[in-house]
Design a protein around this motif. Structure first.
Motif, PDB file in Angstrom:
ATOM      1  N   GLN A 122      58.360  24.062  57.149  1.00 38.63           N
ATOM      2  CA  GLN A 122      57.210  23.511  57.874  1.00 38.63           C
ATOM      3  C   GLN A 122      57.164  21.999  57.652  1.00 38.63           C
ATOM      4  O   GLN A 122      56.291  21.484  56.949  1.00 38.63           O
ATOM      5  N   THR A 123      58.091  21.285  58.267  1.00 42.83           N
ATOM      6  CA  THR A 123      58.253  19.859  57.984  1.00 42.83           C
ATOM      7  C   THR A 123      57.064  19.044  58.460  1.00 42.83           C
ATOM      8  O   THR A 123      56.490  18.254  57.698  1.00 42.83           O
ATOM      9  N   LEU A 124      56.690  19.194  59.728  1.00 54.62           N
ATOM     10  CA  LEU A 124      55.626  18.366  60.288  1.00 54.62           C
ATOM     11  C   LEU A 124      54.303  18.601  59.574  1.00 54.62           C
ATOM     12  O   LEU A 124      53.573  17.647  59.256  1.00 54.62           O
ATOM     13  N   GLU A 125      53.971  19.850  59.320  1.00 59.10           N
ATOM     14  CA  GLU A 125      52.702  20.153  58.652  1.00 59.10           C
ATOM     15  C   GLU A 125      52.664  19.578  57.234  1.00 59.10           C
ATOM     16  O   GLU A 125      51.657  18.998  56.809  1.00 59.10           O
ATOM     17  N   LEU A 126      53.778  19.728  56.521  1.00 58.35           N
ATOM     18  CA  LEU A 126      53.803  19.260  55.140  1.00 58.35           C
ATOM     19  C   LEU A 126      53.830  17.737  55.054  1.00 58.35           C
ATOM     20  O   LEU A 126      53.200  17.150  54.156  1.00 58.35           O
ATOM     21  N   ILE A 127      54.518  17.073  55.974  1.00 56.01           N
ATOM     22  CA  ILE A 127      54.485  15.613  56.002  1.00 56.01           C
ATOM     23  C   ILE A 127      53.069  15.131  56.298  1.00 56.01           C
ATOM     24  O   ILE A 127      52.586  14.145  55.718  1.00 56.01           O
ATOM     25  N   GLY A 128      52.381  15.825  57.212  1.00 55.73           N
ATOM     26  CA  GLY A 128      50.986  15.471  57.487  1.00 55.73           C
ATOM     27  C   GLY A 128      50.102  15.647  56.272  1.00 55.73           C
ATOM     28  O   GLY A 128      49.235  14.806  55.988  1.00 55.73           O
ATOM     29  N   ILE A 129      50.307  16.741  55.515  1.00 53.20           N
ATOM     30  CA  ILE A 129      49.532  16.955  54.291  1.00 53.20           C
ATOM     31  C   ILE A 129      49.832  15.868  53.269  1.00 53.20           C
ATOM     32  O   ILE A 129      48.933  15.374  52.583  1.00 53.20           O
ATOM     33  N   LEU A 130      51.112  15.484  53.168  1.00 51.88           N
ATOM     34  CA  LEU A 130      51.494  14.426  52.224  1.00 51.88           C
ATOM     35  C   LEU A 130      50.804  13.105  52.570  1.00 51.88           C
ATOM     36  O   LEU A 130      50.242  12.440  51.688  1.00 51.88           O
TER      37      LEU A 130
ATOM     38  N   GLY B 233      59.024   9.710  40.773  1.00 48.12           N
ATOM     39  CA  GLY B 233      59.256  10.759  39.798  1.00 48.12           C
ATOM     40  C   GLY B 233      60.199  11.837  40.291  1.00 48.12           C
ATOM     41  O   GLY B 233      60.805  12.562  39.487  1.00 48.12           O
ATOM     42  N   ILE B 234      60.355  11.958  41.613  1.00 45.14           N
ATOM     43  CA  ILE B 234      61.283  12.952  42.155  1.00 45.14           C
ATOM     44  C   ILE B 234      62.718  12.657  41.732  1.00 45.14           C
ATOM     45  O   ILE B 234      63.563  13.557  41.667  1.00 45.14           O
ATOM     46  N   ALA B 235      63.007  11.397  41.403  1.00 43.93           N
ATOM     47  CA  ALA B 235      64.370  11.016  41.003  1.00 43.93           C
ATOM     48  C   ALA B 235      64.749  11.606  39.653  1.00 43.93           C
ATOM     49  O   ALA B 235      65.937  11.784  39.366  1.00 43.93           O
ATOM     50  N   VAL B 236      63.755  11.914  38.817  1.00 42.99           N
ATOM     51  CA  VAL B 236      64.039  12.477  37.495  1.00 42.99           C
ATOM     52  C   VAL B 236      63.486  13.888  37.347  1.00 42.99           C
ATOM     53  O   VAL B 236      63.532  14.461  36.257  1.00 42.99           O
ATOM     54  N   GLY B 237      62.929  14.441  38.427  1.00 42.80           N
ATOM     55  CA  GLY B 237      62.467  15.823  38.390  1.00 42.80           C
ATOM     56  C   GLY B 237      61.037  16.014  37.973  1.00 42.80           C
ATOM     57  O   GLY B 237      60.659  17.129  37.586  1.00 42.80           O
ATOM     58  N   PHE B 238      60.202  14.982  38.075  1.00 44.55           N
ATOM     59  CA  PHE B 238      58.789  15.141  37.747  1.00 44.55           C
ATOM     60  C   PHE B 238      58.066  15.768  38.939  1.00 44.55           C
ATOM     61  O   PHE B 238      58.181  15.296  40.070  1.00 44.55           O
ATOM     62  N   SER B 239      57.320  16.836  38.686  1.00 44.08           N
ATOM     63  CA  SER B 239      56.682  17.611  39.757  1.00 44.08           C
ATOM     64  C   SER B 239      55.377  16.967  40.210  1.00 44.08           C
ATOM     65  O   SER B 239      54.287  17.483  39.959  1.00 44.08           O
ATOM     66  N   ASP B 240      55.494  15.838  40.889  1.00 44.71           N
ATOM     67  CA  ASP B 240      54.292  15.212  41.439  1.00 44.71           C
ATOM     68  C   ASP B 240      54.058  15.742  42.850  1.00 44.71           C
ATOM     69  O   ASP B 240      54.732  16.649  43.325  1.00 44.71           O
ATOM     70  N   PHE B 241      53.084  15.174  43.532  1.00 47.54           N
ATOM     71  CA  PHE B 241      52.719  15.621  44.869  1.00 47.54           C
ATOM     72  C   PHE B 241      53.893  15.497  45.837  1.00 47.54           C
ATOM     73  O   PHE B 241      54.153  16.392  46.648  1.00 47.54           O
ATOM     74  N   PHE B 242      54.607  14.393  45.756  1.00 47.59           N
ATOM     75  CA  PHE B 242      55.722  14.156  46.668  1.00 47.59           C
ATOM     76  C   PHE B 242      56.829  15.185  46.452  1.00 47.59           C
ATOM     77  O   PHE B 242      57.401  15.716  47.417  1.00 47.59           O
ATOM     78  N   MET B 243      57.154  15.485  45.197  1.00 46.15           N
ATOM     79  CA  MET B 243      58.211  16.455  44.926  1.00 46.15           C
ATOM     80  C   MET B 243      57.802  17.858  45.360  1.00 46.15           C
ATOM     81  O   MET B 243      58.633  18.628  45.874  1.00 46.15           O
ATOM     82  N   VAL B 244      56.526  18.218  45.169  1.00 49.11           N
ATOM     83  CA  VAL B 244      56.061  19.531  45.608  1.00 49.11           C
ATOM     84  C   VAL B 244      56.183  19.660  47.124  1.00 49.11           C
ATOM     85  O   VAL B 244      56.616  20.699  47.649  1.00 49.11           O
ATOM     86  N   ILE B 245      55.823  18.596  47.848  1.00 49.43           N
ATOM     87  CA  ILE B 245      55.937  18.632  49.307  1.00 49.43           C
ATOM     88  C   ILE B 245      57.398  18.737  49.722  1.00 49.43           C
ATOM     89  O   ILE B 245      57.762  19.516  50.625  1.00 49.43           O
ATOM     90  N   ALA B 246      58.277  17.945  49.090  1.00 52.39           N
ATOM     91  CA  ALA B 246      59.700  17.988  49.433  1.00 52.39           C
ATOM     92  C   ALA B 246      60.283  19.383  49.174  1.00 52.39           C
ATOM     93  O   ALA B 246      61.052  19.910  49.994  1.00 52.39           O
ATOM     94  N   THR B 247      59.927  19.990  48.047  1.00 49.85           N
ATOM     95  CA  THR B 247      60.424  21.335  47.748  1.00 49.85           C
ATOM     96  C   THR B 247      59.845  22.362  48.709  1.00 49.85           C
ATOM     97  O   THR B 247      60.538  23.298  49.127  1.00 49.85           O
ATOM     98  N   SER B 248      58.583  22.190  49.074  1.00 51.45           N
ATOM     99  CA  SER B 248      57.959  23.118  50.023  1.00 51.45           C
ATOM    100  C   SER B 248      58.621  23.037  51.394  1.00 51.45           C
ATOM    101  O   SER B 248      58.772  24.059  52.077  1.00 51.45           O
ATOM    102  N   ILE B 249      59.022  21.844  51.807  1.00 47.21           N
ATOM    103  CA  ILE B 249      59.733  21.703  53.083  1.00 47.21           C
ATOM    104  C   ILE B 249      61.049  22.466  53.041  1.00 47.21           C
ATOM    105  O   ILE B 249      61.433  23.144  54.002  1.00 47.21           O
ATOM    106  N   THR B 250      61.759  22.376  51.912  1.00 48.88           N
ATOM    107  CA  THR B 250      63.041  23.065  51.786  1.00 48.88           C
ATOM    108  C   THR B 250      62.873  24.584  51.862  1.00 48.88           C
ATOM    109  O   THR B 250      63.691  25.280  52.488  1.00 48.88           O
ATOM    110  N   HIS B 251      61.808  25.110  51.254  1.00 53.06           N
ATOM    111  CA  HIS B 251      61.624  26.554  51.188  1.00 53.06           C
ATOM    112  C   HIS B 251      60.933  27.131  52.415  1.00 53.06           C
ATOM    113  O   HIS B 251      61.184  28.289  52.779  1.00 53.06           O
ATOM    114  N   SER B 252      60.041  26.374  53.039  1.00 49.25           N
ATOM    115  CA  SER B 252      59.255  26.927  54.145  1.00 49.25           C
ATOM    116  C   SER B 252      59.717  26.445  55.509  1.00 49.25           C
ATOM    117  O   SER B 252      59.520  27.138  56.511  1.00 49.25           O
TER     118      SER B 252
END
Length: 392
Positions: free
Chosen positions: A351-359, A330-349
């Motif tokens: 915190q790559t390792l922590e967010l990948i672990g949460i994912l 869904g990230i390919a078309v802009g659907f805000s699923d769990f994966f897209m939220v994590i990817a956007t959070s990595i860009t803004h924060s």
């Protein structure tokens, strides 16, 4: 004869080797964590999960519960998980329904139905899911604008989405009703399939099932009454209002395209699983049922379908887990699923390792829970032992 030294015992050697292997894994993991911490400190990057309580300063285009840019990261991630589960339920339900129909067409005696089922499977199974997703998204966004929206029987279709009639209740009441329906449906399925309730007499089981359905319906009605604004219509239909559309329920192009892609793609695989399940039912069992005077529908509902379901469920579990993971596209078309939220959070924060672990932890929990529930259902409906005839 003197006993052998303990280090020459096979069991002791096995335990020592396993202990050493686990110690090496733990040491390697610890070294990786320490190295990552040193590298992050060298780049003036902080580690930890304190960022989860900070506001995100960005918005989601779709959420089942209210979300604003001032909400913390953990709330956005929770909404992403709910969106993933929401899309998973829609995709799995649609794929199952389509697969059942296609499987029946492929298993039937009608040549035209078998041909149509074969064409469907060969087309949708052999096209990559991402290609189908882009195709349906292009179709959804190529519809006319709001002023030229297509209208038919209370439905509107435009480039902004599909608009359908809806209940005239508040958003919170609608969420409560959907939650009550989900919980009531799961409770009803558990009550019907659980082994512990099979010893209960049939009238009591029927009364319990009706009680669950009654409580669910009463909860939905209560939520609808409390969430309805007096003086307004109970059923709202979408209407054109200048450059916008008011009323009804809007299905965004991102949701529509992802749901269609998962349902149609997954339905092709489920159809083959269903066909294989029906093929696994022995002809002798069907002939025995017909010899007892059962009608064609009774043979299907009481013999073929239950036996086929037992045969196909283990394979369906694997397919369902795969389709849940497919929601990440869904990230390919802009659907805000769990994966897209994590990817956007990595860009803004950052915190790559922590967010990948949460994912990873989130998807492990989702898929393990789904597999555990379906495996429990598989054990509940499995035939116990073998029926072996003994000649005397």
């Amino acid at each position: 004869m003197s006993p052998l030294p303990f280090w020459r015992s096979r069991s002791v050697r096995r335990i020592a080797v396993q202990t050493a292997f686990i110690a090496i894994l733990v040491a390697g993991l610890g070294l990786a964590i320490v190295t990552a911490h040193i590298n992050l400190a060298a780049q003036n990057m902080t580690s930890g999960f304190a960022f989860l309580t900070k506001s995100t300063a960005w918005e989601m285009n779709f959420a089942l519960l209210p979300v604003s840019r001032d909400d913390p990261y953990w709330w956005f991630m929770l909404m992403g998980v709910l969106n993933t589960l929401f899309m998973g339920v829609i995709g799995l339900s649609g794929a199952t329904a389509i697969g059942l129909v296609v499987g029946l067409m492929r298993s039937g005696r009608n040549p035209a139905a078998r041909l149509l089922g074969t064409i469907y499977i060969e087309v949708f199974r052999n096209l990559p899911l991402i290609v189908q997703l882009y195709f349906w998204y292009a179709v959804a966004t190529s519809l006319p604008g709001p002023r030229q929206a297509l209208q038919a029987h209370g439905f509107l279709a435009s480039s902004r989405g599909i608009y359908t009639p809806g209940l005239g209740v508040s958003y919170g009441a609608a969420v409560q009703m959907l939650t009550a329906l989900a919980v009531g449906g799961l409770a009803a399925v558990w009550f019907v399939t659980a082994q512990r309730f099979r010893k209960v007499e049939r009238p009591a089981r029927r009364a319990g099932l009706w009680a669950i359905l009654g409580v669910t319906l009463a909860t939905c009605i209560l939520a609808a009454v409390l969430g309805h604004e007096p003086g307004t219509l109970w059923i709202t239909t979408p209407e054109l209002a200048g450059l916008s559309i008011k009323g009804g329920v809007r299905i965004q192009p991102e949701i529509l395209s992802l749901a269609l892609a998962i349902m149609l793609y997954g339905g092709a695989y489920v159809g083959e699983i269903v066909r294989g399940g029906f093929k696994a039912v022995g002809r002798g069992q069907i002939e025995a049922a017909r010899a007892l005077g059962l009608t064609n529908w009774q043979v299907f509902a009481r013999v073929r379908m239950p036996l086929a379901f037992r045969a196909m469920l283990p394979i369906l579990i694997n397919q369902y887990v795969w389709l849940i993971k497919a929601t990440t596209l869904g990230i390919a078309v802009g659907f805000s699923d769990f994966f897209m939220v994590i990817a956007t959070s990595i860009t803004h924060s950052g915190q790559t390792l922590e967010l990948i672990g949460i994912l990873m932890a989130g998807f492990l929990c989702i898929n393990f829970t789904l597999a555990a529930v379906l495996n429990r259902l598989n054990r509940a409906i499995a035939l116990k032992g073998n029926l072996v005839g003994v000649a005397t």
